[in-house]
Design a protein around this motif. Sequence first.
Motif, PDB file in Angstrom:
ATOM      1  N   ALA A  96      26.758  21.069  45.808  1.00  0.00           N
ATOM      2  CA  ALA A  96      26.263  22.232  45.065  1.00  0.00           C
ATOM      3  C   ALA A  96      25.042  22.843  45.735  1.00  0.00           C
ATOM      4  O   ALA A  96      24.756  24.026  45.557  1.00  0.00           O
ATOM      5  N   ARG A  97      24.313  22.026  46.520  1.00  0.00           N
ATOM      6  CA  ARG A  97      23.096  22.539  47.165  1.00  0.00           C
ATOM      7  C   ARG A  97      23.403  23.694  48.108  1.00  0.00           C
ATOM      8  O   ARG A  97      22.541  24.512  48.392  1.00  0.00           O
ATOM      9  N   ILE A 133      25.178  26.138  47.482  1.00  0.00           N
ATOM     10  CA  ILE A 133      25.322  27.396  46.742  1.00  0.00           C
ATOM     11  C   ILE A 133      24.006  28.165  46.692  1.00  0.00           C
ATOM     12  O   ILE A 133      23.994  29.361  46.474  1.00  0.00           O
ATOM     13  N   GLY A 134      22.871  27.476  46.864  1.00  0.00           N
ATOM     14  CA  GLY A 134      21.590  28.178  46.788  1.00  0.00           C
ATOM     15  C   GLY A 134      20.637  27.482  45.834  1.00  0.00           C
ATOM     16  O   GLY A 134      20.880  26.346  45.447  1.00  0.00           O
ATOM     17  N   GLY A 167      22.077  26.069  42.726  1.00  0.00           N
ATOM     18  CA  GLY A 167      22.904  24.919  43.068  1.00  0.00           C
ATOM     19  C   GLY A 167      22.067  23.672  43.272  1.00  0.00           C
ATOM     20  O   GLY A 167      22.480  22.577  42.927  1.00  0.00           O
ATOM     21  N   THR A 193      23.727  30.201  35.413  1.00  0.00           N
ATOM     22  CA  THR A 193      24.224  29.978  36.775  1.00  0.00           C
ATOM     23  C   THR A 193      24.104  28.511  37.156  1.00  0.00           C
ATOM     24  O   THR A 193      25.008  27.940  37.768  1.00  0.00           O
ATOM     25  N   CYS A 196      27.164  26.055  38.184  1.00  0.00           N
ATOM     26  CA  CYS A 196      27.200  25.231  39.398  1.00  0.00           C
ATOM     27  C   CYS A 196      27.514  23.772  39.047  1.00  0.00           C
ATOM     28  O   CYS A 196      28.284  23.108  39.754  1.00  0.00           O
ATOM     29  N   LEU A 249      31.133  23.487  38.454  1.00  0.00           N
ATOM     30  CA  LEU A 249      31.927  23.501  39.683  1.00  0.00           C
ATOM     31  C   LEU A 249      31.960  22.117  40.327  1.00  0.00           C
ATOM     32  O   LEU A 249      32.994  21.684  40.839  1.00  0.00           O
TER      33      LEU A 249
END
Lengths: 239, 442
Positions: free
Chosen positions: B259-260, B262-263, B266, B365, B369, B372
């Motif tokens: 997930a990191r 993603i930003g 994340g 958001t 994340c 996901l």
Amino acid sequence: MESVLSLVSVSRRYRRGVLALRDVSLEVPAGQFVAVMGATGSGKSTLLHCAAGLDRPTGGRVRLAGHDLTGMRESARTRLRRDHAGFVFQAYNLLSELTVRQNVTLPVRLGGPRGRTVDEVLDQVGLAGFAKRPVGELSGGQRQRVAIARALITSPSVVFADEPTGALDPTTGGRVLALLRAAADRDGAAVLMVTHDPAAAAWSDRLVLLREGVIAYDGPAPRADEIADRLRGVSAVAA
Amino acid sequence: MNSGMIRQAVRRNPWAFLGPATTQALAAALVTVGLCAMASLDGAPLTVAQRARMVEDGSTDAGLLFLISSIYLSVLIVGVTMGTAIGDQARDLALFRTVGATPARTRRAIALQAGLVAVPATLAGVPLGLLGGAAWVHGLVGHGIVPAEVTFRVHGGVLPIAFAVTVGTSLLGALIAAIRPSRLRPAMALAEAAVARGRGRVRTPLGLLLVAGGSTLSVVLSGLDAETADNGGLLVMLSMCFGTGLLGPVLLRVAAPVARLIGPAGRVAADNVVARSRSLSGALVPLTLAVGFAAFTIVIGATTEHVTGVAMGGADKWLTYSGTGVYSAFAAVAGVNTLITVMRARGRDLAVMRLVGATQGHTLTVVICEALVVTATALVAGAAVAAATLLPLLHTALGTWVPWVPLPFLIGVVVGTAALVLAGLALPAAVMLRRPPIEVIR
Ligand SMILES: Nc1ncnc2c1ncn2[C@@H]1O[C@H](COP(=O)(O)OP(=O)(O)O)[C@@H](O)[C@H]1O
Ligand SMILES: [Mg+2]
């Protein structure tokens, strides 16, 4: 001197008709430590929430770090809070499953400015070496110091504290107050602290006494015993 | 310290047991369907020839198979959801430990609560099962799988057996989940409740052992004949399911760093998933099962059709797909339930995030994340379970190592899993985010 926090005729009426604040005006310059006192229900928390943009006044204007909060949308107020305000609450309000470092860096990781490094603020609050510890394992005093580190990492213009020593013993509480004092003196932040405790208020530069939503006293903070006398005065009238 | 106080504390949040109650109701319904299907097939006034034909093509076993699978699924899923619900109560449990309840008394109170939840849940589930059973028997007749003489019959033991399964599984799940909180020293208990961390010293090695065992068995079966491979398939699936279930927290912790990429949101999500891997894995297990079951059934059917060039009969198709559909739906409901339970416990944390500067959109958001990560982990774990079970069968029966995965199914399972996880995490989060943070924290 330009004030970093400015309230002009602020009122807050709750839905059930309670008028928690009436026409409250307050100018706080950078580097000033203000203690807000008053009986339970006198509107201290409401004042703090309105000043910090956590709540919307029903009348008047609030300016924080040069930005007018009046009429600002929720997301814009949130970003303003993130960039210019730090928070310390009685109940710590940390994410207890995350580590000290993860909690302290949260405002930065949510997009806030990185004013200071984690090591710097942890060092300042006396928690160097605690970065990897889960917050759930810390004592109350340590947790409150984590909260202060989290409040300071963005180098905020104003630190808001609602009864920060309410759950702590006098010694531990004293440490927390010294940190808030240093935030004002060393970092030049304005500090707005709500408290019940005259000894805590004695750490401040300026005392604001609230009675039924109105400012009953606003002046230099006297010694703790005088504060207690004044407090008894306003409470007796309110009762 | 009377047990009334304990009960009250456990009941403080009645919604905490909504997850287990829903899964228990569904478990009772499934067991009812299986029992009534058996009764309907056994009790039908059939001629000797008709019955012999049914025994020969295996349709008499359909009810029994359904019953056994239902019980197996119920043990796993009711146990998992009950475990999550009890884990949620850890703080309250810690409280009565501090006010003087003994570990044994704490466990008894939990067991009582778990048993009590099962009663209304079962009473709601059995009628549902009767409806479902009638529909299923109707379908069997309609597709010509069984003769028209077979009519729906209610099995006499429906209530006691359904109760035995639901009460039994929820007691077992609750007692296992209560071991940790009830054993903690009172002074430790409150601090521990805030952290609720376990080192998984038994759980992880056992999980690894089961997965290793399942994989080894899968390899061994691939070298044997088709019939042995077919018989051993169930064992592979069992050990892989239980194994991935036990490894759930580890899998999530391994997957979280993805997930990191993603930003910033994340990165926060990754920390959250790692910190909550234990409770999230309660949802991972049923989701993995749902994906694994569905993938196994669909892919084996599709590959058989693809390799042999012979289309599966409509009746056969209906029988397999209706069964798999029901199991997967059951597991999916349990997964969503657990996610909602986990999310609901985080109202305060979401408020804290907003307090320190996350907007509503930003907070959501982060939650998406997290969703996901859970979705991806469930898909990969489910695919692994299906592959271990499937490959020996494909190799021995069809002589191929290449599974045929229909594209619509692939898209469906990915989108479906993502939708379920989002419904379980993002939807309740969005609802909670409507409250101003200061009201939550006050
Ligand atoms: N969300 C709310 N809805 C209605 N009334 C409220 C709400 N919050 C506070 N009040 C009322 O407003 C007054 C001031 O409350 P508060 O600011 O919390 O006081 P303090 O912090 O000084 O104890 C009290 O009379 C309180 O009952
Ligand atoms: Mg207050």
